[in-house]
Design a protein around this motif. Structure first.
Motif, PDB file in Angstrom:
ATOM      1  N   LEU A  35     -67.328  -4.186  78.862  1.00 21.29           N
ATOM      2  CA  LEU A  35     -67.339  -4.966  77.633  1.00 21.29           C
ATOM      3  C   LEU A  35     -66.269  -6.031  77.778  1.00 21.29           C
ATOM      4  O   LEU A  35     -65.084  -5.720  77.888  1.00 21.29           O
ATOM      5  N   ALA A  36     -66.686  -7.299  77.818  1.00 22.97           N
ATOM      6  CA  ALA A  36     -65.747  -8.402  77.974  1.00 22.97           C
ATOM      7  C   ALA A  36     -65.389  -8.982  76.605  1.00 22.97           C
ATOM      8  O   ALA A  36     -66.198  -8.972  75.679  1.00 22.97           O
ATOM      9  N   VAL A  37     -64.164  -9.477  76.488  1.00 16.44           N
ATOM     10  CA  VAL A  37     -63.660 -10.062  75.241  1.00 16.44           C
ATOM     11  C   VAL A  37     -63.014 -11.399  75.567  1.00 16.44           C
ATOM     12  O   VAL A  37     -62.218 -11.497  76.519  1.00 16.44           O
ATOM     13  N   ASP A  38     -63.360 -12.429  74.784  1.00  9.87           N
ATOM     14  CA  ASP A  38     -62.727 -13.732  74.984  1.00  9.87           C
ATOM     15  C   ASP A  38     -62.571 -14.416  73.635  1.00  9.87           C
ATOM     16  O   ASP A  38     -63.334 -14.134  72.700  1.00  9.87           O
ATOM     17  N   PHE A  39     -61.563 -15.322  73.539  1.00 12.94           N
ATOM     18  CA  PHE A  39     -61.295 -15.982  72.260  1.00 12.94           C
ATOM     19  C   PHE A  39     -61.912 -17.373  72.172  1.00 12.94           C
ATOM     20  O   PHE A  39     -61.720 -18.074  71.178  1.00 12.94           O
ATOM     21  N   ASP A  40     -62.642 -17.809  73.219  1.00 12.29           N
ATOM     22  CA  ASP A  40     -63.296 -19.112  73.197  1.00 12.29           C
ATOM     23  C   ASP A  40     -64.768 -18.917  72.834  1.00 12.29           C
ATOM     24  O   ASP A  40     -65.521 -18.320  73.613  1.00 12.29           O
ATOM     25  N   VAL A  48     -64.971  -0.059  81.173  1.00 12.11           N
ATOM     26  CA  VAL A  48     -63.883  -1.032  81.219  1.00 12.11           C
ATOM     27  C   VAL A  48     -64.044  -2.011  80.058  1.00 12.11           C
ATOM     28  O   VAL A  48     -65.158  -2.487  79.787  1.00 12.11           O
ATOM     29  N   ILE A  49     -62.948  -2.284  79.371  1.00  7.23           N
ATOM     30  CA  ILE A  49     -62.894  -3.392  78.420  1.00  7.23           C
ATOM     31  C   ILE A  49     -61.995  -4.455  79.035  1.00  7.23           C
ATOM     32  O   ILE A  49     -60.827  -4.186  79.349  1.00  7.23           O
ATOM     33  N   LEU A  50     -62.554  -5.631  79.244  1.00  5.67           N
ATOM     34  CA  LEU A  50     -61.862  -6.702  79.961  1.00  5.67           C
ATOM     35  C   LEU A  50     -61.580  -7.864  79.018  1.00  5.67           C
ATOM     36  O   LEU A  50     -62.492  -8.397  78.386  1.00  5.67           O
ATOM     37  N   PHE A  51     -60.324  -8.266  78.928  1.00  3.05           N
ATOM     38  CA  PHE A  51     -59.922  -9.406  78.107  1.00  3.05           C
ATOM     39  C   PHE A  51     -59.757 -10.639  78.992  1.00  3.05           C
ATOM     40  O   PHE A  51     -59.024 -10.604  79.979  1.00  3.05           O
ATOM     41  N   GLY A  52     -60.442 -11.713  78.611  1.00  2.00           N
ATOM     42  CA  GLY A  52     -60.298 -12.982  79.324  1.00  2.00           C
ATOM     43  C   GLY A  52     -61.436 -13.224  80.291  1.00  2.00           C
ATOM     44  O   GLY A  52     -61.667 -12.429  81.211  1.00  2.00           O
ATOM     45  N   LEU A  53     -62.192 -14.315  80.077  1.00  2.00           N
ATOM     46  CA  LEU A  53     -63.316 -14.651  80.932  1.00  2.00           C
ATOM     47  C   LEU A  53     -63.133 -16.019  81.577  1.00  2.00           C
ATOM     48  O   LEU A  53     -64.051 -16.845  81.610  1.00  2.00           O
ATOM     49  N   GLY A  54     -61.926 -16.252  82.072  1.00  2.00           N
ATOM     50  CA  GLY A  54     -61.718 -17.419  82.921  1.00  2.00           C
ATOM     51  C   GLY A  54     -62.358 -17.169  84.274  1.00  2.00           C
ATOM     52  O   GLY A  54     -63.150 -16.242  84.453  1.00  2.00           O
ATOM     53  N   ARG A  55     -62.021 -17.979  85.257  1.00  2.00           N
ATOM     54  CA  ARG A  55     -62.637 -17.803  86.579  1.00  2.00           C
ATOM     55  C   ARG A  55     -62.354 -16.426  87.151  1.00  2.00           C
ATOM     56  O   ARG A  55     -63.238 -15.755  87.678  1.00  2.00           O
ATOM     57  N   PHE A  56     -61.097 -15.999  87.038  1.00  2.00           N
ATOM     58  CA  PHE A  56     -60.728 -14.691  87.576  1.00  2.00           C
ATOM     59  C   PHE A  56     -61.383 -13.572  86.777  1.00  2.00           C
ATOM     60  O   PHE A  56     -61.996 -12.663  87.327  1.00  2.00           O
ATOM     61  N   GLY A  57     -61.285 -13.636  85.462  1.00  2.00           N
ATOM     62  CA  GLY A  57     -61.845 -12.594  84.621  1.00  2.00           C
ATOM     63  C   GLY A  57     -63.353 -12.487  84.741  1.00  2.00           C
ATOM     64  O   GLY A  57     -63.909 -11.380  84.811  1.00  2.00           O
ATOM     65  N   PHE A  58     -64.032 -13.636  84.770  1.00  2.00           N
ATOM     66  CA  PHE A  58     -65.493 -13.606  84.910  1.00  2.00           C
ATOM     67  C   PHE A  58     -65.892 -12.997  86.249  1.00  2.00           C
ATOM     68  O   PHE A  58     -66.848 -12.214  86.332  1.00  2.00           O
ATOM     69  N   GLY A  98     -63.076 -12.171  70.347  1.00  2.10           N
ATOM     70  CA  GLY A  98     -61.897 -11.496  69.808  1.00  2.10           C
ATOM     71  C   GLY A  98     -60.642 -11.948  70.513  1.00  2.10           C
ATOM     72  O   GLY A  98     -60.685 -12.716  71.477  1.00  2.10           O
ATOM     73  N   ASP A  99     -59.518 -11.449  70.027  1.00  5.61           N
ATOM     74  CA  ASP A  99     -58.205 -11.871  70.519  1.00  5.61           C
ATOM     75  C   ASP A  99     -57.388 -10.641  70.873  1.00  5.61           C
ATOM     76  O   ASP A  99     -57.278  -9.701  70.078  1.00  5.61           O
ATOM     77  N   ALA A 100     -56.807 -10.663  72.058  1.00  5.96           N
ATOM     78  CA  ALA A 100     -56.008  -9.523  72.512  1.00  5.96           C
ATOM     79  C   ALA A 100     -54.778  -9.302  71.661  1.00  5.96           C
ATOM     80  O   ALA A 100     -54.189  -8.218  71.684  1.00  5.96           O
ATOM     81  N   GLU A 101     -54.347 -10.313  70.897  1.00  9.91           N
ATOM     82  CA  GLU A 101     -53.141 -10.185  70.077  1.00  9.91           C
ATOM     83  C   GLU A 101     -53.432  -9.700  68.662  1.00  9.91           C
ATOM     84  O   GLU A 101     -52.510  -9.579  67.869  1.00  9.91           O
ATOM     85  N   ALA A 102     -54.691  -9.439  68.335  1.00  5.13           N
ATOM     86  CA  ALA A 102     -55.054  -9.047  66.969  1.00  5.13           C
ATOM     87  C   ALA A 102     -55.249  -7.532  66.896  1.00  5.13           C
ATOM     88  O   ALA A 102     -56.277  -7.017  67.327  1.00  5.13           O
ATOM     89  N   PRO A 103     -54.276  -6.789  66.355  1.00  7.48           N
ATOM     90  CA  PRO A 103     -54.391  -5.323  66.314  1.00  7.48           C
ATOM     91  C   PRO A 103     -55.622  -4.843  65.559  1.00  7.48           C
ATOM     92  O   PRO A 103     -56.267  -3.862  65.970  1.00  7.48           O
ATOM     93  N   GLU A 104     -55.970  -5.537  64.444  1.00  2.89           N
ATOM     94  CA  GLU A 104     -57.121  -5.074  63.679  1.00  2.89           C
ATOM     95  C   GLU A 104     -58.416  -5.252  64.456  1.00  2.89           C
ATOM     96  O   GLU A 104     -59.371  -4.501  64.268  1.00  2.89           O
TER      97      GLU A 104
END
Length: 560
Positions: free
Chosen positions: A440-445, A416-426, A462-468
């Motif tokens: 693999l978790a991804v967060d922009f903070d 699983v690749i998970l975007f966002g590590l707020g309370r719910f995501g974490f 990283g950022d979910a909106e960045a295609p590269e």
């Protein structure tokens, strides 16, 4: 005072109604209220409708607004951000200030301006609007992103520089009257050191205990804060620093107390209300024929701010090891001049350093750059998508400083690749790992990335909106890509990018409403999670068991 109205109260009522009407139109076009208020001043001023003109009452409100603006800036002076960003905030902030002031001064001299006028113009072009940028970044939920934190860091550096500039210009104004710049500078420095020493002692021994007592009455606490800001502003005038510096130091003196957030939150609305009169007063003092004569130089300087400022930020951040996307998004935040630029212009006019033509030209630059940069920031992601291929020159082969956030992630495959590590995501990431699922978790903070790495999660910045960025992830062997973010545009962008990258696994995204969930399913999401619906269902199930009048019903949990 124009006597078209019978009394001051009626004139103020007209000003407020006009500001509300024009502000609503500006809001429809996504423009900051600063632009609308200046337009109101021009329209109701003597050069157009002649309803009102600059007067003592409006000027008093304007001066109070400036004092509260500087007070809140000092109150919100978060030195932790500068320390956390360290060299980046200082290098970017000071680098952009030096570049813009030097080049702006050269352009002004080449256009035939005097040295003192060129100096004011150069300084006015240097500063960017902290208020506008933080508001736009907050609306886009980008304050906690890497580029958001970098932007806030160098904006704070600029705020400190602008206060120093105000001190120097005020001292220069006094020198013109009394002679002897070196003596005036030494005297100003001596007064400043004594003032800071006394203020430091008050901060150490008196201010916090006093606030502890006053905080028992929130109204009295806010009254004290306003009185403190105005009193130190008046003391600043008496000592030759100017009310702006005194009010700023008043805010700094309360910034380390536990009450700064409460005071700041209460004063923001009052500050904005009083600043309305400053910008209206500024606009009312501008004649249309003066503005018309300044259109060409205003366009030249506006293009320099809109293009030159972002370029220097991109160059600095690229050299210091950040990716082109971070540099581009950070650079767009300096593509306008600040409300402080207009305050400096008004200060220069009051000191007879510049004339009304120069003030009009700086105001025009403000109107153009603030209006244009607002759209640039709102649509920054789309603009970056268009320009990305041409921005490679602003990125090192190894963007080492940004890559450091990803040191603990490896090239192994993940379930699983998970975007966002707020309370719910974490919580999701933690539960999955407890079940032996590779995440693999991804967060922009950046702070969240560091914190979660210390807790044992495998995290990448990283950022979910960045295609590269998405193209660098191990998507080929990943079974699920999930977004715990409730930002619908971000989720749409993620789904679109995954389709473009020909990802063959399954996708799960998060939504707040059923209508959003339906749109995301239509966009290709295999699963839409609605955590608030599930939480409401669980609570209803628990509470229904407490009802003596009806047996508990079977509850089916619907997540999307």
């Amino acid at each position: 005072m124009n006597m078209i109205f019978s009394d001051v109260f009626t004139e103020i009522a007209v000003l407020l109604l006009a500001a509300t009407f024009i502000g609503a139109i500006g809001l429809r076009f996504k423009q900051p209220l600063i632009v609308s208020f200046i337009v109101v001043g021009i329209l109701v001023g003597p050069s157009v409708l002649g309803w009102v003109s600059a007067n003592d009452q409006v000027d008093l409100f304007a001066q109070l607004g400036i004092a509260l603006l500087l007070f809140v800036v000092g109150l919100k002076l978060d030195l932790h951000i500068i320390r956390s960003m360290g060299l980046i905030a200082l290098a970017t902030g000071l680098g952009q200030v030096i570049f813009t002031s030097v080049v702006g001064f050269s352009i002004a001299i080449a256009m035939g301006m005097t040295q003192i006028t060129a100096l004011y113009v150069a300084v006015a072009l240097t500063f960017s609007s902290t208020i506008i940028i933080v508001k736009l970044l907050s609306d886009k939920r980008e304050v906690d992103t890497l580029h958001g934190k970098i932007a806030v860091g160098f904006l704070i550096v600029q705020d400190i520089v602008v206060v120093l500039v105000m001190i120097m210009l005020t001292a220069l104004g006094n020198t013109d009257e009394q002679g002897g710049f070196a003596w005036e500078a030494a005297e100003t420095l001596f007064k400043g050191l004594i003032f800071l020493a006394i203020l430091g002692l008050l901060m150490r021994y008196a201010i916090t205990p006093l606030l502890d007592r006053l905080a028992r009455s929130p109204e009295l606490l806010i009254l004290y804060a306003i009185a403190w800001a105005v009193a130190l502003g008046a003391l600043g005038v008496y000592l030759g620093f100017g009310k702006e510096v005194g009010a700023f130091l008043a805010g700094v003196s309360l910034a380390s107390t536990p009450y700064r957030e409460v005071i700041g939150a209460r004063l923001v609305s009052l500050r904005d209300f009083l600043l309305l009169f400053f910008f209206i007063d500024l606009g009312a003092g501008l004649a249309l024929d003066t503005l018309t004569a300044q259109i060409l130089p205003a366009i030249i300087f506006s293009l320099f701010v809109l293009i030159g400022n972002p370029l220097i930020v991109m160059i600095i951040l690229g050299y210091m090891g950040y990716r082109k996307r971070t540099g581009f998004l950070s650079g767009l935040t300096v593509a306008q001049i600040s409300e402080f630029s207009l305050i400096l212009a008004a200060l220069g006019l009051s000191l007879n350093h510049i004339n009304s033509d120069t003030v009009g030209m700086i105001t025009l630059v403000g109107l153009i750059t603030i209006s244009a940069s607002t759209y640039l920031i709102i649509y920054s992601q789309h603009i970056y998508g268009v320009l990305a291929n041409w921005l490679d020159i602003f990125e090192r082969k190894d963007p080492f400083r940004e890559n450091k956030f990803n040191d603990n992630s490896t090239d192994i495959s993940y379930d699983v690749i998970l975007f966002g590590l707020g309370r719910f995501g974490f919580g999701v990431a933690e539960k999955l790992q407890q079940h032996g699922i590779r995440v693999l978790a991804v967060d922009f903070d950046p702070d969240t990335v560091r914190r979660c790495q210390t807790l044992g999660l495998t995290v990448k910045y990283g950022d979910a909106e960045a295609p590269e960025f998405l193209s660098t992830l191990p998507l080929a062997k990943t079974k699920w890509v999930m977004s715990s973010l409730r930002d619908i545009p971000v989720n749409f962008a993620l789904l679109h990018a995954l389709r473009e990258l020909r990802y063959h696994g399954k996708t799960a995204v998060t939504a707040d409403t059923e209508s959003h969930a339906a749109q995301l399913r239509k966009a290709g999401a295999n699963k839409v999670v609605m955590p608030f619906d599930r939480a409401a269902t669980d609570v209803a199930a628990i509470l229904s068991e407490l009802s003596p009048s009806r047996p508990p019903k079977e509850v089916v949990i619907q997540t999307g």
